[in-house]
Scaffold this active site. Sequence first.
Site, PDB file in Angstrom:
ATOM      1  N   HIS A 176       5.938  -9.199  -1.212  1.00 12.36           N
ATOM      2  CA  HIS A 176       5.775 -10.626  -1.009  1.00 12.36           C
ATOM      3  C   HIS A 176       5.552 -11.113   0.273  1.00 12.36           C
ATOM      4  CE1 HIS A 176       9.978  -9.471  -0.815  1.00 12.36           C
ATOM      5  NE2 HIS A 176      10.045 -10.449  -0.096  1.00 12.36           N
ATOM      6  N   LEU A 177       4.720 -12.096   0.475  1.00 14.35           N
ATOM      7  CA  LEU A 177       4.450 -12.808   1.781  1.00 14.35           C
ATOM      8  C   LEU A 177       5.316 -13.687   1.608  1.00 14.35           C
ATOM      9  CD1 LEU A 177       2.572 -12.330   4.120  1.00 14.35           C
ATOM     10  CD2 LEU A 177       0.601 -13.835   2.780  1.00 14.35           C
ATOM     11  N   HIS A 178       6.074 -14.081   2.875  1.00 17.11           N
ATOM     12  CA  HIS A 178       6.950 -15.212   3.156  1.00 17.11           C
ATOM     13  C   HIS A 178       6.152 -16.195   3.831  1.00 17.11           C
ATOM     14  CE1 HIS A 178      11.180 -13.406   2.464  1.00 17.11           C
ATOM     15  NE2 HIS A 178      10.770 -12.498   2.675  1.00 17.11           N
ATOM     16  N   GLY A 212      14.357  -5.992   6.514  1.00 19.75           N
ATOM     17  CA  GLY A 212      15.143  -6.973   5.965  1.00 19.75           C
ATOM     18  C   GLY A 212      14.749  -7.035   4.436  1.00 19.75           C
ATOM     19  N   GLN A 213      14.056  -6.011   3.947  1.00 22.53           N
ATOM     20  CA  GLN A 213      13.565  -6.324   2.353  1.00 22.53           C
ATOM     21  C   GLN A 213      14.664  -6.291   1.638  1.00 22.53           C
ATOM     22  OE1 GLN A 213      10.108  -3.773   1.391  1.00 22.53           O
ATOM     23  NE2 GLN A 213       9.708  -4.864  -0.624  1.00 22.53           N
ATOM     24  N   ASP A 235      10.808 -20.115  -2.318  1.00 21.89           N
ATOM     25  CA  ASP A 235      11.841 -18.902  -2.312  1.00 21.89           C
ATOM     26  C   ASP A 235      13.268 -20.086  -2.562  1.00 21.89           C
ATOM     27  OD1 ASP A 235      12.447 -16.542  -0.043  1.00 21.89           O
ATOM     28  OD2 ASP A 235      14.303 -17.652  -0.786  1.00 21.89           O
ATOM     29  N   ILE A 236      14.010 -19.345  -3.154  1.00 14.15           N
ATOM     30  CA  ILE A 236      15.461 -19.809  -3.709  1.00 14.15           C
ATOM     31  C   ILE A 236      16.325 -19.905  -2.816  1.00 14.15           C
ATOM     32  CG2 ILE A 236      16.661 -17.714  -4.321  1.00 14.15           C
ATOM     33  CD1 ILE A 236      16.939 -18.862  -7.302  1.00 14.15           C
TER      34      ILE A 236
HETATM   35  P1  AMP Z   1      13.083  -9.998   1.134  1.00 14.40           P
HETATM   36  O1  AMP Z   1      14.523 -10.143   1.622  1.00 14.40           O
HETATM   37  O2  AMP Z   1      12.008  -9.980   2.059  1.00 14.40           O
HETATM   38  O3  AMP Z   1      12.835  -8.989   0.268  1.00 14.40           O
HETATM   39  O4  AMP Z   1      12.884 -11.453   0.463  1.00 14.40           O
HETATM   40  C1  AMP Z   1      13.230 -11.673  -0.700  1.00 14.40           C
HETATM   41  C2  AMP Z   1      13.265 -13.302  -0.855  1.00 14.40           C
HETATM   42  O5  AMP Z   1      13.214 -13.614  -2.423  1.00 14.40           O
HETATM   43  C3  AMP Z   1      14.523 -13.965  -0.500  1.00 14.40           C
HETATM   44  O6  AMP Z   1      14.190 -14.777   0.687  1.00 14.40           O
HETATM   45  C4  AMP Z   1      15.153 -14.713  -1.659  1.00 14.40           C
HETATM   46  O7  AMP Z   1      15.754 -15.785  -1.255  1.00 14.40           O
HETATM   47  C5  AMP Z   1      13.955 -14.621  -2.454  1.00 14.40           C
HETATM   48  N1  AMP Z   1      14.287 -14.606  -4.014  1.00 14.40           N
HETATM   49  C6  AMP Z   1      15.264 -13.956  -4.538  1.00 14.40           C
HETATM   50  N2  AMP Z   1      15.390 -14.313  -5.886  1.00 14.40           N
HETATM   51  C7  AMP Z   1      14.393 -15.313  -6.167  1.00 14.40           C
HETATM   52  C8  AMP Z   1      14.207 -16.115  -7.262  1.00 14.40           C
HETATM   53  N3  AMP Z   1      14.831 -15.882  -8.358  1.00 14.40           N
HETATM   54  N4  AMP Z   1      13.303 -17.305  -7.038  1.00 14.40           N
HETATM   55  C9  AMP Z   1      13.043 -17.409  -5.617  1.00 14.40           C
HETATM   56  N5  AMP Z   1      13.066 -16.618  -4.616  1.00 14.40           N
HETATM   57  C10 AMP Z   1      14.067 -15.599  -4.780  1.00 14.40           C
END
Ligand code: AMP
Length: 122
Positions: A100-102, A93-94, A30-31
Amino acid sequence: MAETIFDKIIDKSIPAEILYEDDKALAFKDINPQAPIHFLVIPKKQIATINDITEEDEALVGHLYTVAAKLASELGFAHEGYRAVMNCNEFGGQTVYHIHLHVLAGKLMGWPPYTDKPKHLE
Ligand code: AMP
């Protein structure tokens, strides 16, 4: 269906720190990490939210957990424990509409996962 930034990561038109890849799934860091270890496991198939998962996707969604567990073992935090969670829509919180699985690890997780009164209880 609308493209998201994760489609660009899948087709490698933008970079990511990829931890695992096969024909069905991809895992990358995750970024904006929310724990010492934070990566995402995504299907290559575009599915916008949990609400869009169909019976046909059941094996694929299960595979995301298999990949998460495999990486947890390889990265050495499987026994200690971790959180694997999928957010859905606004209240979940999406922000990226490609499921995507965090996977969060390296820190003791709290419960419940919010600090304020949740909106539906206001
Ligand atoms: P959500 O809020 O559950 O939709 O999570 C989206 C996640 O994607 C967040 O934790 C962001 O930090 C992550 N994210 C967004 N853009 C990128 C990227 N380019 N590379 C890696 N993670 C990302």
